[in-house]
Design an enzyme around this catalytic site. Structure first.
Site, short mmCIF file in Angstrom:
data_model
loop_
_atom_site.label_atom_id
_atom_site.label_comp_id
_atom_site.label_asym_id
_atom_site.label_seq_id
_atom_site.Cartn_x
_atom_site.Cartn_y
_atom_site.Cartn_z
N SER A 42 -2.28 -8.65 0.89
CA SER A 42 -1.11 -8.79 1.76
C SER A 42 -1.18 -7.88 2.98
CB SER A 42 0.17 -8.51 0.97
OG SER A 42 0.11 -7.24 0.34
N ASP B 185 8.64 0.47 0.65
CA ASP B 185 7.32 -0.04 0.99
C ASP B 185 6.66 0.94 1.97
OD1 ASP B 185 5.03 -1.35 1.74
OD2 ASP B 185 6.00 -3.24 2.28
N HIS C 213 2.60 -1.50 3.46
CA HIS C 213 2.51 -2.44 4.58
C HIS C 213 3.01 -1.79 5.86
CE1 HIS C 213 2.67 -4.91 0.88
NE2 HIS C 213 1.76 -5.63 1.52
#
Length: 427
Positions: free
Chosen positions: A140, A384, A387
């Site tokens: 991802s 997060d 990312h």
């Protein structure tokens, strides 16, 4: 011989003839001697550049490493897109949509030590890749870069989604004006995996990882692609049973007796060795392959599930942070395998390149979504710090990519010639 005296005019116009003695020659002789000495001195030592600035080397002789540098604040810097641009931004990276209050994280630009990194030019990029295909293969974080590129190109040409599936992990866009295709291939570990218990998959469930078998998700498509960017990292830290030649060779966090506990670095090394061996042995892939290096996370005050977060609002300076510990070990592991494969690739006509983003990104703890990747009401979601916000520092990866493609020069991909297909094994 007696010298004739020099006649000098007097104030009354009469001439007298005073004899000129030796003392009249002393000052001119000393002056002349000093001038000659200085001239000879400068002539003999001018090579040492003691006087005047050094002559700079010709510009074409200076090669700049765009991956070594620092982040510079630029209050006038504009983003290449916004969260209103007609492109796909995963909600989990859409930090402005969910109310991130600070914006300075979008105002830092990367400044290489010895040159400038040009701003991304969508028209220039699309001209470079005209008539070609480019695929992001990996996890991802790789999809994070891919979505950034789609948004950066959307300012020039609207991408058309021609995906053959509703699975967002596998996407395909075309830019018809430039006959350019952009592909996303989900392969988070790049080698074959299988869930031991698909019906009960969690972050901590044990998966089978076949370290000597490349993932068919990308091997089945790569020979039809021109440019491929491989990347994988964070998934390797989860629990695994490791297989080679169909047999268990060890595990990671399996806590089972009689099974050797192997490090994540062993699996990382073997996986990348398999990837590069597969590339070297493909018959019909004549394109350009990039390895995008390890993308560091920045959890502080704990891990993702026990209070960790990433709340910083400015980058680290070079003297404050560098790759070390496990992050350096992950980076070194994949780069060492890359270098070995690149050396063999040169013999076979395979172009392998390093998209070396790790040093730049270790300094960007401010660039992650943290809790701004979901609505504030969703208090069950973890922060997060893996990312990257979009727009944000991840856009710099595509500035790097454009510069590397330009360095390849005209006609950097030729379909006609077939590579040397002698089987190689890096193991």
């Amino acid at each position: 011989m007696k010298a004739n005296p020099i006649q000098l005019p007097t104030t009354n116009g009469n001439l007298h003839k005073p004899p000129i003695t030796t003392k009249h020659f002393i000052l001119p002789i000393i002056t002349l001697t000093l001038l000659i000495t200085i001239h000879l001195y400068l002539g003999n030592f001018s090579g040492l550049r003691l006087i005047g600035p050094a002559t700079p080397a010709a510009e074409e002789d200076i090669k700049c490493n765009v991956f070594q540098g620092s982040w510079v604040f630029d209050d006038k810097k504009e983003t290449y897109y916004t969260n209103d641009t007609k492109c796909v931004i995963d909600d989990r990276q859409n930090c402005m949509k969910y109310g991130r209050p600070d914006t300075d994280f979008m105002k830092w630009r990367w400044k290489p030590n010895d040159c400038e990194l040009p701003e991304f030019d969508a028209v220039e990029f699309l001209e470079v890749v005209r008539g070609k295909s480019l695929a992001f293969v990996g996890d991802s974080v790789g999809r994070n870069q891919m979505q950034s590129l789609v948004c950066m190109l959307a300012s020039e040409a609207y991408p058309i989604d021609v995906s053959y599936t509703n699975d967002t992990r596998f996407r395909r866009w075309t830019f018809p004006t430039y006959n350019f295709t952009l592909v996303a291939i989900w392969s988070p570990l790049l080698v074959r995996t299988r869930d031991s218990n698909p019906g009960n998959f969690t972050r901590n469930s044990i998966m089978n990882l076949y370290l000597d078998e490349a993932d068919d998700a990308w091997t089945s498509q790569i020979e039809n692609l021109d440019i491929v960017i491989f990347s994988a990292g964070q998934w390797f830290f989860r629990p695994f049973m490791y297989y080679e030649k169909g047999e268990i060779v060890g595990c990671h966090f399996c806590n089972q007796e009689n099974i050797t506990d192997l490090t994540v670095y062993y699996a990382y090394q073997m996986a990348y060795r398999t990837i590069f061996t597969t590339l070297l042995n493909l018959h019909n892939f004549t394109g350009l392959a990039f390895l995008r290096t390890f993308s560091p996370q920045h959890f502080e005050n704990g891990d993702y599930n026990n209070g960790g977060n990433c709340v910083r609002t400015r980058p680290f300076m070079k003297q404050e942070m560098r790759l070390d510990g496990y992050k350096l070990q992950m980076y070194s592991t994949q780069v060492n395998e890359f270098k070995a494969a690149q050396k063999e690739g040169e013999k076979k006509g395979l172009k392998l390149r390093l998209l070396d983003t790790s040093d730049a990104m270790i300094m960007r703890p401010d660039g992650h979504p943290n809790h701004y990747g979901h609505p504030a009401s969703d208090n069950k979601s973890f922060p997060d710090c893996v990312h990257w916000c979009m727009p944000g520092p991840v856009d710099t990866w595509n500035e790097f990519l454009l510069e590397m493609l330009k360095m390849e020069g005209e006609g950097f991909i030729e379909r006609a010639p077939q590579r040397n297909t002698t089987k190689l094994n890096l193991r």
